[in-house]
Enzyme design. Structure first.
Site, PDB file in Angstrom:
ATOM      1  N   TYR A  26       0.833  -1.202   0.000  1.00 43.11           N
ATOM      2  CA  TYR A  26       0.000   0.000   0.000  1.00 43.11           C
ATOM      3  C   TYR A  26       0.867   1.252   0.000  1.00 43.11           C
ATOM      4  CZ  TYR A  26      -2.994   3.813   1.313  1.00 43.11           C
ATOM      5  OH  TYR A  26      -3.622   5.027   1.312  1.00 43.11           O
ATOM      6  N   ALA A  81      -1.692   8.769   4.059  1.00 42.51           N
ATOM      7  CA  ALA A  81      -2.795   8.142   4.786  1.00 42.51           C
ATOM      8  C   ALA A  81      -2.323   6.917   5.559  1.00 42.51           C
ATOM      9  CB  ALA A  81      -3.898   7.740   3.804  1.00 42.51           C
ATOM     10  N   THR A 158      -5.430  19.120  -1.898  1.00 44.69           N
ATOM     11  CA  THR A 158      -4.964  18.200  -2.931  1.00 44.69           C
ATOM     12  C   THR A 158      -5.806  18.413  -4.182  1.00 44.69           C
ATOM     13  OG1 THR A 158      -4.223  16.553  -1.311  1.00 44.69           O
ATOM     14  CG2 THR A 158      -4.647  15.779  -3.553  1.00 44.69           C
ATOM     15  N   HIS A 253       1.774  13.206  -6.604  1.00 46.88           N
ATOM     16  CA  HIS A 253       1.153  12.262  -5.672  1.00 46.88           C
ATOM     17  C   HIS A 253       2.017  11.012  -5.488  1.00 46.88           C
ATOM     18  CE1 HIS A 253      -2.875  12.410  -3.717  1.00 46.88           C
ATOM     19  NE2 HIS A 253      -2.618  11.146  -3.460  1.00 46.88           N
ATOM     20  N   GLY A 286       8.199  14.259  -3.678  1.00 39.96           N
ATOM     21  CA  GLY A 286       8.355  13.206  -4.666  1.00 39.96           C
ATOM     22  C   GLY A 286       9.804  12.867  -4.935  1.00 39.96           C
ATOM     23  N   GLY A 287      10.233  11.674  -4.531  1.00 43.67           N
ATOM     24  CA  GLY A 287      11.551  11.166  -4.879  1.00 43.67           C
ATOM     25  C   GLY A 287      12.685  11.564  -3.974  1.00 43.67           C
TER      26      GLY A 287
END
Length: 364
Positions: A26, A81, A158, A253, A286-287
């Site tokens: 997940y 989440a 978002t 995202h 991101g990353g």
């Protein structure tokens, strides 16, 4: 155990072997073929640093402000989440670690701990609250009011997730949150505990008619700063300025929505240029896996970066202490990168420190 985990990749490897398979998948998976997921990381490898030498860097200052709120180093925590899948203390442990490291955390709407409980557990930590645009505007306004009352200093909207991306492992697993966990912020809002264990409930809540008018509406119902998360083009950056957003998080995202979009670090320069001359601040997520990634993002115009998965790997390894260690590792690596690049302050981190050449991309 913790002494053997010396970099973010070590924490990810630990989580891979110690978390239940469904939990690791997940957190770790991206959309479809996961091209964007991997490119978020690989894009940093296409950039090389050009350090300036023979400068006195004996006294370095890593601190900065985001929307006027001081943090001790330019790395904060993205909204993610289901932290309780990584550790029973969930978002409470994450918030405590962020507070102890004197940095910020974006609390997600889809958290497995109540916003109010997170706030009580970390009363002095900087917190923003993430929202998606919901069909039920009264419920959305209720969430914003709760965030204000809980002491949050910003609302992160978002804007790139009107529907979920197609993630193959999650389709195969079809696993909801294990009992007793649920999306705690929506308890008492007309949904059963069973419904609040599944992302299908989130899908039903989201409003696919989202337009820029909804940003105007959010600004009309709160005086908190508005941060738009998910901006990836100059056109949308211009619109963010026009609709008076206070900040942008350049984000895809985490590669979990539309596979094949740009890596965030590749999108960053165009967006920074698009908002040049405005008061809007630009951040990136991101990353980010290393301190040099942070340096490259700041050199290309980001005020700060936000990290998601590395925090979850820390949480899986050792709860609050694990998150704190991941943040400390990134902070220390960034500090070293600054020193070896000839930078004493964040203002000295400029575009001249970074170079991209085609040869760097030959094996990526």
């Amino acid at each position: 155990m913790a002494a053997l985990l010396v970099c973010v990749e070590d924490f990810e490897a630990y989580a891979r072997t110690h978390l239940p398979k469904y939990a690791f998948e997940y957190f770790s998976c991206g959309a479809q073929e996961q091209q964007t997921l991997e490119d978020n990381k690989d894009a940093f490898k296409r950039l090389r640093l050009l350090p300036r030498l023979m400068r006195d860097v004996s006294k370095r200052d890593l601190s900065t402000t985001i929307l006027g709120q001081r943090i001790s180093f330019p790395i904060a925590i993205s909204p993610t989440a289901k932290h309780c899948l990584a550790h029973p203390d969930g978002e409470i442990a994450t918030a405590k670690a962020a507070s102890s490291m004197q940095t910020g955390m974006v609390v997600g709407s889809w958290s497995t701990k109540r916003l109010e409980d997170i706030a009580v557990a970390s009363p002095h930590g900087l917190k923003w609250f993430q929202i998606s645009i919901l069909k039920d505007r009264s419920l959305l306004q209720h969430l914003i009011r709760r965030a204000e009352k809980a002491g949050c200093k910003g609302i992160v909207v978002t804007v790139d997730s009107v529907v979920f991306g197609k993630k193959y492992p999650l389709i195969r697993n079809k696993t909801g949150l294990p009992r007793p966990y649920k999306f705690e912020n929506f308890v008492g809002c007309g949904y059963s505990d069973e419904e609040l264990r599944y992302e299908s409930t989130i899908t039903k809540m989201k409003d696919e008619t989202l337009t820029w008018r909804d940003i105007d509406w959010i600004k009309s119902v709160t005086s908190l700063p508005i941060i738009l998360k998910g901006i990836m083009t100059a056109e949308d950056a211009h619109n963010a300025v026009l609709h008076k957003a206070d900040a942008i998080i350049v984000s895809n995202h985490g590669g979990r929505l539309l596979d094949g979009v740009l890596a965030t670090i590749d999108a960053l320069p165009e967006i920074v240029q698009a908002v040049h001359g405005s008061d809007i601040e630009v951040y990136l997520d991101g990353g980010i896996r290393k301190g040099t990634d942070v340096l490259k993002a700041l050199a290309l115009g980001a005020t700060a970066v936000f990290v998601g998965r590395p925090v979850l790997w820390g949480l899986a390894a050792d709860g609050e202490a694990g998150v704190k260690k991941v943040l400390q590792i990134l902070r220390d690596e960034f500090d070293i990168a600054m020193a070896l690049s000839g930078c004493k302050t964040l203002k000295e981190i400029t575009p001249e420190l970074v170079e991209r050449r085609q040869i760097f991309s030959s094996n990526l």
